[in-house]
Design an enzyme around this catalytic site. Structure first.
Site, PDB file in Angstrom:
ATOM      1  CE  LYS A 106      -3.547  -0.154   2.705  1.00  0.00           C
ATOM      2  NZ  LYS A 106      -4.406  -0.121   3.919  1.00  0.00           N
ATOM      3  CE  LYS A 118      -3.143  -3.229  10.519  1.00  0.00           C
ATOM      4  NZ  LYS A 118      -3.507  -2.036   9.728  1.00  0.00           N
ATOM      5  CB  THR A 202      -9.779   5.350   6.235  1.00  0.00           C
ATOM      6  OG1 THR A 202      -8.573   5.384   7.005  1.00  0.00           O
ATOM      7  CG2 THR A 202      -9.836   4.039   5.468  1.00  0.00           C
ATOM      8  CG  ASN A 233     -13.285   5.528  13.701  1.00  0.00           C
ATOM      9  OD1 ASN A 233     -14.194   6.140  14.240  1.00  0.00           O
ATOM     10  ND2 ASN A 233     -12.249   5.053  14.369  1.00  0.00           N
ATOM     11  CB  SER A 362      -0.744   7.933   9.009  1.00  0.00           C
ATOM     12  OG  SER A 362      -1.791   7.518   9.849  1.00  0.00           O
TER      13      SER A 362
END
Length: 429
Positions: A106, A118, A202, A233, A362
């Protein structure tokens, strides 16, 4: 075939679709399309570092509980590891390893200088008090002090975590190094170096990619029928922004169930209703109840799975009626279902593109934190939109050039960039 013998991962249940195996399947397909050799494929398929720590925590009733916390660092060839920390009962090393790998592709696809990471703790945060969650979060990050940092590995919120947990983690790290380090995490509160635009990022990214895909079909968002699985969210933000752009949101859902309205839901009113009813949306006026399973098969123009992975599978894919499926969640469409959708001519906007808005903002937060110069929300949104549209156009060009699906095109771009970086840096013999 990829060898997984070096991975310290628990065996998957035969009945469960393994997220790591699925991620490796997409990697193999991209490697085949790019004609990468087996040695390079082996390097790309293995995380560079896997950390599991014990988290002893004293609960409010005095009981001592020891939890397991994971952090997987897949690749840092393009920059520091980047990825969320999730609190969810289904967290496993296989899942976290798969998501770390997807973060690598990504970030490479979006052209931002990060690698993939992660983390997670297998807990249900709803079962813990705020004080217990704070103790868990602080102990978890204290166990990872040698493995994270603004130039090493930068965590962010994920499922079950929020700006609150990021604030605790930033504070714990900062106390241990002796000064405030806002760049150690992203997704923080604005008061301690967070970025405007992060909360909606997002969902906004998903909206942008859906808008671009519709534009390529000669359509706008106005009047488009959209069903969204998830109203948290991501799904909530996507619903709000799509509604503002003129789309007709006919159905949304949460884990407790969903609602449907042929005339379209009033999303601003629904958000108020959910806030007043402990996030429940069932019972919203002028709507009828609908299950999560039925939502996925509604007749609509755009379907946005924005909840959990493995929602569209071989068992229900033939009932999906949408012409565009935008993966706002990570891995909501299984490999088998993806092939079936592609064979029917359904446009699948892959997760590493459709839900990349979060990591883009981010990155913008990290840049602001490192420079101590903070932007207004308009600039944040503008910079994010530029990167999202640019990535979408590259995926479309790659798809047309190679005559491959959008998913494979996205993966070839991401995997190809990382493979080239490994070669250029001399990390591949």
């Amino acid at each position: 075939m990829i060898s997984k013998s070096l991975l310290p991962l628990e065996p998957a249940s035969p009945a469960h679709i393994c997220p790591f195996d699925q991620a490796c399947s997409y990697l193999e397909a991209a490697a085949k399309e790019l004609n990468l050799n087996q040695g390079l494929l082996e390097i790309l398929s293995h995380p560079r570092k896997v950390v599991t720590v014990s988290i002893p925590v004293k609960l409010d009733d005095g009981e001592i509980q020891v939890l397991a916390g994971h952090r997987v660092q897949h690749s840092d060839v393009l920059g520091p590891y980047k990825g969320g920390i999730r609190y969810h009962p289904a967290v496993t090393l296989r899942e976290v390893s798969a998501l770390a790998m997807l973060m690598t592709w990504k970030c490479a696809l979006l052209g931002i200088p990060y690698g993939g990471g992660k983390g997670g703790i297998p807990i249900d945060p709803k079962r813990y008090s705020v004080g217990e969650l704070e103790r868990i979060s602080r102990r978890y990050i204290s166990e990872l002090l040698k493995d994270i940092g603004p130039s090493v590995d930068i965590p962010a919120p994920d499922m079950g975590t929020s700006a609150r947990e990021m604030a605790w983690m930033m504070d714990t790290y900062s106390v241990n190094v002796g000064h405030a380090v806002p760049g150690v995490v992203t997704g923080k509160p604005l008061s301690i170096g967070g970025s405007l635009g992060r909360e909606m990022a997002t969902g906004r990214g998903t909206m942008i990619i859906v808008r671009e895909a519709l534009a390529d079909r000669g359509k706008s968002l106005v009047g488009v029928r959209v069903a969204i699985q998830g109203f948290g969210n991501v799904g909530g933000a996507a619903a709000e922004l799509l509604h503002q752009a003129g789309a007709k949101i006919i159905a949304v859902s949460t884990g407790a169930g969903g609602i449907f309205s042929e005339a379209g839901l009033d999303i601003p009113a629904l958000k108020i209703y959910a806030a007043e009813n402990r996030k429940s949306i069932v019972g919203f006026p002028q709507s009828v109840p609908i299950s999560n399973a039925d939502l996925l098969t509604l007749p609509c123009d755009v379907l946005i799975p924005a909840a959990l992975e493995n929602q569209i599978t071989g068992e229900n894919v033939n009932q999906v009626q949408a012409q565009i499926v935008a993966e706002a969640a990570n891995g909501p469409v299984t490999l088998e279902a993806n092939l079936a959708l592609e064979a029917r001519g359904v446009t699948v906007l892959p997760d590493i593109l459709a839900n990349a808005g979060g990591v883009v903002v981010s990155y913008l937060e990290w840049v602001q934190g490192l420079s101590y110069v903070f932007w207004d929300e308009e600039r944040v949104n503008r910079e994010m939109e530029h990167l999202m549209v640019q990535a979408y156009r590259k995926v479309i060009q790659q798809s047309n050039k190679r005559q491959i699906s959008l998913r494979l095109a996205a993966y070839t771009l991401g995997v190809g960039r990382v493979a080239q970086a490994l070669t250029d840096r001399g990390l591949y013999p």
